[in-house]
Scaffold this motif. Sequence first.
Motif, PDB file in Angstrom:
ATOM      1  N   ASP A 111       0.841  -1.208   0.000  1.00  0.00           N
ATOM      2  CA  ASP A 111       0.000   0.000   0.000  1.00  0.00           C
ATOM      3  C   ASP A 111       0.869   1.248   0.000  1.00  0.00           C
ATOM      4  O   ASP A 111       1.794   1.380   0.812  1.00  0.00           O
ATOM      5  CB  ASP A 111      -0.897   0.013   1.240  1.00  0.00           C
ATOM      6  N   GLU A 112       0.562   2.161  -0.907  1.00  0.00           N
ATOM      7  CA  GLU A 112       1.339   3.403  -1.010  1.00  0.00           C
ATOM      8  C   GLU A 112       0.995   4.365   0.137  1.00  0.00           C
ATOM      9  O   GLU A 112      -0.183   4.631   0.377  1.00  0.00           O
ATOM     10  CB  GLU A 112       1.061   4.093  -2.344  1.00  0.00           C
TER      11      GLU A 112
ATOM     12  N   LEU B 296      -0.716  -1.087  -9.261  1.00  0.00           N
ATOM     13  CA  LEU B 296      -1.347  -2.370  -8.971  1.00  0.00           C
ATOM     14  C   LEU B 296      -1.310  -3.293 -10.186  1.00  0.00           C
ATOM     15  O   LEU B 296      -1.069  -4.499 -10.068  1.00  0.00           O
ATOM     16  CB  LEU B 296      -2.800  -2.160  -8.530  1.00  0.00           C
TER      17      LEU B 296
ATOM     18  N   GLU C 215      -8.584  -6.867  -5.447  1.00  0.00           N
ATOM     19  CA  GLU C 215      -8.393  -5.425  -5.270  1.00  0.00           C
ATOM     20  C   GLU C 215      -8.615  -4.681  -6.581  1.00  0.00           C
ATOM     21  O   GLU C 215      -9.275  -3.637  -6.616  1.00  0.00           O
ATOM     22  CB  GLU C 215      -6.987  -5.162  -4.739  1.00  0.00           C
TER      23      GLU C 215
ATOM     24  N   TRP D 242     -11.586  -2.022  -7.564  1.00  0.00           N
ATOM     25  CA  TRP D 242     -11.279  -0.702  -8.132  1.00  0.00           C
ATOM     26  C   TRP D 242     -11.998  -0.516  -9.470  1.00  0.00           C
ATOM     27  O   TRP D 242     -12.588   0.530  -9.740  1.00  0.00           O
ATOM     28  CB  TRP D 242      -9.767  -0.563  -8.313  1.00  0.00           C
TER      29      TRP D 242
END
Length: 499
Positions: free
Chosen positions: A414-415, A436, A477, A481
Motif C-alpha cells: 500500500d502506497e 497495482l 483489489e 477498483w
Amino acid sequence: MSIVPHVSVLATPYLDQHCSACAAPAPETGLKRCPKCKAVYYCDKACQNRDWVWHKHECSALQTWAASAPSPDVMIPSDAVRCLGRILWGSQKEGPDSTWAREIRMMQSNRSTVHASSVEDHTYLAHSLVRYLGVRAPAELQPFSLSSAGDLVDLISRFTTNTFTLTSASLSPIGICVAPTVAFANHSCSPNAVIVFPRAQGTPASKEPSLNLVALRDIAPGKEIRISYVDTTLPKDLRQKELTEVYNFTCQCKLCTKPPAVDPRESLWCPKKCGGTCPLPTEEDNLFRCAKCGAGITNVDAVLDAARIGQQALDKATSLQSKDPAKATQLTTNIIPILISTGLTPSSHPLLAMTRLHQELLIASLPTSLSQETLDEVIRTAAKYSAGLQPVLPNGHPIRAIALAELGKLLAVDEPAPHDGPAQAATFPPSGPSRLKLAYESLVRAHEELLVGFGKANGGGHVGRDVRDAIARLEKEIGVWTAGVRNALEDSALAQRAQ
C-alpha cells in the motif's frame, strides 16, 4: 528428484531461527530450545526426538566446546565442524560397511591435488574437528573408521568439495548439507538443472529439509544432468577462480570455452548510445567496440578504475552487511551511481551484485512507517536487479523467479502517499491503479517461472503458493477498483441525463 540429505546443519546465526531437524523457520509460537546445550532449537517434540540420533552425541560435544571457548564469539563451532561431526557419528552408527557410509566415501576427494590456498583452511578444520569430537589426536579417530591423519584429510576434502548450501524456501542461505547422490551431478556455468529446498505443501517434517534437483529445461535421454557449483551471474574469471580453488578443476563448459561476443556479465552500453553493448575492457585488451554500431570505447581507464573500485566496495559492503548495515548502505548508495555513469549495463559485474546487496540492505532497514520516497527507492532497486538478471539467467531459474516475486510484492505494498497524475505517468514506479496492474503482471510472470525453478508438481514450492495467494488478493483489489470506476461513470452518466 527429491531426497533428504544425509546430513544438514544450520549456520550459527540461524540456530535460533530455524528448526535443527527439519530446517523450518520459527513458528509464531516460537522454537523449543535444547535444555542441555542451549544451542539448537526445534519446532516441537517430534522434531527433537527425530534429531536425537544425531544430537545425543552433538549435545555433549557442544557443551564441552562452550566450556573451553576462549571468547563468547566462538561458543559454538562452525557449521563445517558440526556437519563433519554428524557425518562421523552417522558413519559410526551405521557401520563402515553400510550403504550410508559407503556413499560418503564415494564422494570425490582432492586430497592429493588440493589448492595451496585451501591447505591452511583444511588444517584448521581438522584441528577444530578433533577438538570437537573430544579426541586428543587423529590417531584416536579409530572408532569413526579413520585410521590415520590421511583419512581425516580425505574426509575433509570430500566434505569441502561436495557440500551444498542449505537454503530457505526463498533461497536465503541458512546452512550446509551433504547429499552424496546429488553430488554426482557435474558442473556447468550454463546448467540444465538446479538445487532448491522448496518446502512443498503437505511434505511431512520427517521429509524435510527436502533437497530437490529440478530440470530447468528439457533434457534429452543420455544427456548429462549438470548443476552449477558457483554463482553463474559472475564473470568468467571469477567463476574459474572459485572452481579452481575450491573444486580443483578448470571449467570447459560452452559458456567458458565459447562465450558470446558480448557476455552480459561483462558489458558496457555503447558510448554512442545506439542501444548496443560492448565487452568490458581489460588491462590486457582494451580495444573493444560496440557489437551493434562498431563505436570504440574511449574512457577505458575510467571503466577499469570504476570496475576495480566497485569490486573493492562490494567486498567491503558485504563484510559490513551484518556488522554495520548503515555503513554498507552508504557504500552501495555511493558506488552504484559511479558504476552506472561509467556505462556498465545492469547485468554487468560488479553492478548487478551491488544492486542486489543494496536491495537487501534497503529492505532490511525499512521503517515501520514507510514514506513514499523510501518505498519507491526500494522498488526501483528491485526493478534494476530483476532487469539485470534477465539476460544472465534462463527463464525459470529460481533466482530470477524470486527476484520477480520480490518486485511484484513490493509494488503491491500500500502506497503511503499515492501521486498519480500526468507528471507521474512517465516515471517509475507508477502510482495508483497503474502500480497495482504492474504488481499483478510481475507476480503472474514470477509464478510462471517459479513453477519451473521450484517444480510444477509442488506448485512452485512455498514461494509459489505465497505468490499465487498474492495474485488472488490483487485480482480482488483490482476488481473492486474497476467496479468502483464503472459505478462512478454510470452515476455520472445518470446525473447528466437527469439534467
